[in-house]
Design a protein around this motif. Structure first.
Motif, PDB file in Angstrom:
ATOM      1  N   LEU A  75       0.859  -1.181   0.000  1.00 47.59           N
ATOM      2  CA  LEU A  75       0.000   0.000   0.000  1.00 47.59           C
ATOM      3  C   LEU A  75       0.895   1.230   0.000  1.00 47.59           C
ATOM      4  CD1 LEU A  75      -2.438  -0.839   2.957  1.00 47.59           C
ATOM      5  CD2 LEU A  75      -2.675  -1.495   0.567  1.00 47.59           C
ATOM      6  N   TYR A  76       0.573   2.189  -0.828  1.00 45.84           N
ATOM      7  CA  TYR A  76       1.244   3.484  -0.789  1.00 45.84           C
ATOM      8  C   TYR A  76       0.230   4.484  -0.268  1.00 45.84           C
ATOM      9  CZ  TYR A  76       5.040   1.437  -3.406  1.00 45.84           C
ATOM     10  OH  TYR A  76       6.094   0.651  -3.776  1.00 45.84           O
ATOM     11  N   VAL A  77       0.543   5.078   0.858  1.00 47.30           N
ATOM     12  CA  VAL A  77      -0.344   6.050   1.495  1.00 47.30           C
ATOM     13  C   VAL A  77       0.334   7.405   1.394  1.00 47.30           C
ATOM     14  CG1 VAL A  77      -1.581   6.667   3.588  1.00 47.30           C
ATOM     15  CG2 VAL A  77      -1.115   4.256   3.103  1.00 47.30           C
ATOM     16  N   PHE A  78      -0.294   8.338   0.670  1.00 45.40           N
ATOM     17  CA  PHE A  78       0.326   9.644   0.424  1.00 45.40           C
ATOM     18  C   PHE A  78      -0.568  10.792   0.870  1.00 45.40           C
ATOM     19  CE2 PHE A  78       2.473   7.293  -3.127  1.00 45.40           C
ATOM     20  CZ  PHE A  78       3.764   7.428  -2.650  1.00 45.40           C
ATOM     21  N   THR A  79       0.068  11.802   1.430  1.00 49.96           N
ATOM     22  CA  THR A  79      -0.567  13.071   1.737  1.00 49.96           C
ATOM     23  C   THR A  79       0.292  14.159   1.098  1.00 49.96           C
ATOM     24  OG1 THR A  79      -1.425  12.223   3.830  1.00 49.96           O
ATOM     25  CG2 THR A  79      -1.323  14.615   3.589  1.00 49.96           C
ATOM     26  N   PHE A  93       3.516  13.164   6.762  1.00 45.08           N
ATOM     27  CA  PHE A  93       3.975  11.843   7.197  1.00 45.08           C
ATOM     28  C   PHE A  93       3.089  11.300   8.317  1.00 45.08           C
ATOM     29  CE2 PHE A  93       8.307  12.785   5.391  1.00 45.08           C
ATOM     30  CZ  PHE A  93       8.373  11.683   4.551  1.00 45.08           C
ATOM     31  N   MET A  94       2.786  12.146   9.300  1.00 46.19           N
ATOM     32  CA  MET A  94       1.956  11.701  10.432  1.00 46.19           C
ATOM     33  C   MET A  94       0.557  11.316   9.961  1.00 46.19           C
ATOM     34  SD  MET A  94       3.144  13.902  13.807  1.00 46.19           S
ATOM     35  CE  MET A  94       1.689  14.845  13.722  1.00 46.19           C
ATOM     36  N   ASN A  95      -0.022  12.108   9.073  1.00 49.04           N
ATOM     37  CA  ASN A  95      -1.356  11.803   8.564  1.00 49.04           C
ATOM     38  C   ASN A  95      -1.351  10.482   7.789  1.00 49.04           C
ATOM     39  OD1 ASN A  95      -4.156  12.386   8.071  1.00 49.04           O
ATOM     40  ND2 ASN A  95      -3.588  13.022   6.010  1.00 49.04           N
ATOM     41  N   SER A  96      -0.350  10.298   6.948  1.00 48.81           N
ATOM     42  CA  SER A  96      -0.248   9.056   6.175  1.00 48.81           C
ATOM     43  C   SER A  96      -0.037   7.856   7.092  1.00 48.81           C
ATOM     44  CB  SER A  96       0.898   9.158   5.171  1.00 48.81           C
ATOM     45  OG  SER A  96       0.624  10.146   4.208  1.00 48.81           O
ATOM     46  N   GLU A  97       0.768   8.033   8.110  1.00 44.06           N
ATOM     47  CA  GLU A  97       1.002   6.943   9.058  1.00 44.06           C
ATOM     48  C   GLU A  97      -0.283   6.600   9.809  1.00 44.06           C
ATOM     49  OE1 GLU A  97       4.278   5.682  12.428  1.00 44.06           O
ATOM     50  OE2 GLU A  97       3.864   7.819  12.120  1.00 44.06           O
ATOM     51  N   TRP A  98      -1.055   7.619  10.177  1.00 46.23           N
ATOM     52  CA  TRP A  98      -2.327   7.389  10.851  1.00 46.23           C
ATOM     53  C   TRP A  98      -3.275   6.600   9.941  1.00 46.23           C
ATOM     54  CZ3 TRP A  98      -7.385   8.721   9.824  1.00 46.23           C
ATOM     55  CH2 TRP A  98      -8.297   8.485  10.863  1.00 46.23           C
ATOM     56  N   ALA A 100      -2.467   4.604   7.425  1.00 47.57           N
ATOM     57  CA  ALA A 100      -1.948   3.237   7.304  1.00 47.57           C
ATOM     58  C   ALA A 100      -2.281   2.422   8.545  1.00 47.57           C
ATOM     59  CB  ALA A 100      -0.441   3.265   7.073  1.00 47.57           C
ATOM     60  N   THR A 101      -2.170   3.030   9.709  1.00 46.23           N
ATOM     61  CA  THR A 101      -2.473   2.345  10.965  1.00 46.23           C
ATOM     62  C   THR A 101      -3.945   1.989  11.040  1.00 46.23           C
ATOM     63  OG1 THR A 101      -0.647   3.483  12.056  1.00 46.23           O
ATOM     64  CG2 THR A 101      -2.322   2.520  13.486  1.00 46.23           C
ATOM     65  N   GLN A 102      -4.824   2.895  10.583  1.00 44.62           N
ATOM     66  CA  GLN A 102      -6.259   2.611  10.568  1.00 44.62           C
ATOM     67  C   GLN A 102      -6.571   1.418   9.664  1.00 44.62           C
ATOM     68  OE1 GLN A 102      -8.730   4.269  12.485  1.00 44.62           O
ATOM     69  NE2 GLN A 102      -6.769   4.773  13.415  1.00 44.62           N
ATOM     70  N   ALA A 103      -5.926   1.363   8.505  1.00 45.41           N
ATOM     71  CA  ALA A 103      -6.153   0.250   7.578  1.00 45.41           C
ATOM     72  C   ALA A 103      -5.740  -1.075   8.209  1.00 45.41           C
ATOM     73  CB  ALA A 103      -5.382   0.482   6.276  1.00 45.41           C
ATOM     74  N   VAL A 104      -4.572  -1.093   8.806  1.00 50.63           N
ATOM     75  CA  VAL A 104      -4.077  -2.329   9.415  1.00 50.63           C
ATOM     76  C   VAL A 104      -4.946  -2.725  10.602  1.00 50.63           C
ATOM     77  CG1 VAL A 104      -2.127  -3.369  10.641  1.00 50.63           C
ATOM     78  CG2 VAL A 104      -1.751  -2.057   8.550  1.00 50.63           C
ATOM     79  N   GLU A 105      -5.419  -1.747  11.368  1.00 50.82           N
ATOM     80  CA  GLU A 105      -6.306  -2.061  12.493  1.00 50.82           C
ATOM     81  C   GLU A 105      -7.570  -2.754  12.002  1.00 50.82           C
ATOM     82  OE1 GLU A 105      -9.095   0.087  15.860  1.00 50.82           O
ATOM     83  OE2 GLU A 105      -7.600   1.300  14.822  1.00 50.82           O
ATOM     84  N   LYS A 106      -8.159  -2.251  10.916  1.00 52.51           N
ATOM     85  CA  LYS A 106      -9.389  -2.848  10.387  1.00 52.51           C
ATOM     86  C   LYS A 106      -9.133  -4.271   9.871  1.00 52.51           C
ATOM     87  CE  LYS A 106     -11.325   1.632   9.099  1.00 52.51           C
ATOM     88  NZ  LYS A 106     -12.583   1.700   9.804  1.00 52.51           N
ATOM     89  N   ILE A 107      -8.023  -4.469   9.198  1.00 51.99           N
ATOM     90  CA  ILE A 107      -7.685  -5.801   8.701  1.00 51.99           C
ATOM     91  C   ILE A 107      -7.428  -6.749   9.873  1.00 51.99           C
ATOM     92  CG2 ILE A 107      -5.961  -7.118   7.407  1.00 51.99           C
ATOM     93  CD1 ILE A 107      -5.673  -4.480   5.658  1.00 51.99           C
TER      94      ILE A 107
END
Length: 155
Positions: A75-79, A93-98, A100-107
């Motif tokens: 996954l490429y997460v860009f802001t 970077f912080m927004n993109s990391e957040w 990515a973290t939300q996606a992984v949490e849901k999975i």
């Protein structure tokens, strides 16, 4: 429409990514590049956005009559941020990391109820920048998601 393993993967992952607040664009690549994301950025709002590489996959038989494919994707997460604004880049970077973290949490939550198989040991995230026509900052997230595919092979 014909169901294929990749279509099954896309049907599973896309709604998860689209459900993350503030994500403007979710898409899948044509292979190993993010050219489609770049092309879309010319004519539509794509930031913050998530673009995932069409996955490679391997069969996994749990020997109980259940078949899975283990989909390996990135996954490429860009802001978007100004290239000359350090604070803006850090925020991107912080927004993109957040995101990515939300996606992984849901999975991960889906794996707890066996909607998928997700091994946290296969997860990695790395900060990246993407400077072409836009300056975007974010994360490259590598993960493996197992999805049941019995009905594809035994209709």
């Amino acid at each position: 429409m014909m169901q294929t393993p990749t279509k099954r993967f896309q049907s599973y992952l896309t709604p998860i990514l689209e459900s993350i607040p503030d994500v403007q664009k979710v898409g899948m690549s044509d292979g190993a590049r993010i050219d489609r994301f770049l092309a879309a950025s010319v004519s539509e709002a794509v930031y913050p956005g998530i673009f995932f590489i069409r996955p490679k996959y391997v069969g996994y038989d749990v020997r109980s009559g259940i078949l899975y494919h283990r989909f390996h994707t990135i996954l490429y997460v860009f802001t978007k941020a100004d290239q000359n604004d350090d604070d803006g880049q850090d925020e991107a970077f912080m927004n993109s990391e957040w995101i990515a973290t939300q996606a992984v949490e849901k999975i991960f939550q889906d794996s707890l109820t066996y909607k998928c198989l997700f091994d946290f040991n296969d997860y990695q995230a790395e900060p990246i920048d993407y400077v072409t026509t836009d300056a975007a900052y974010g994360y490259e997230v590598k993960l493996v998601i197992g999805i049941q595919v019995n009905d594809i092979y035994y209709p």
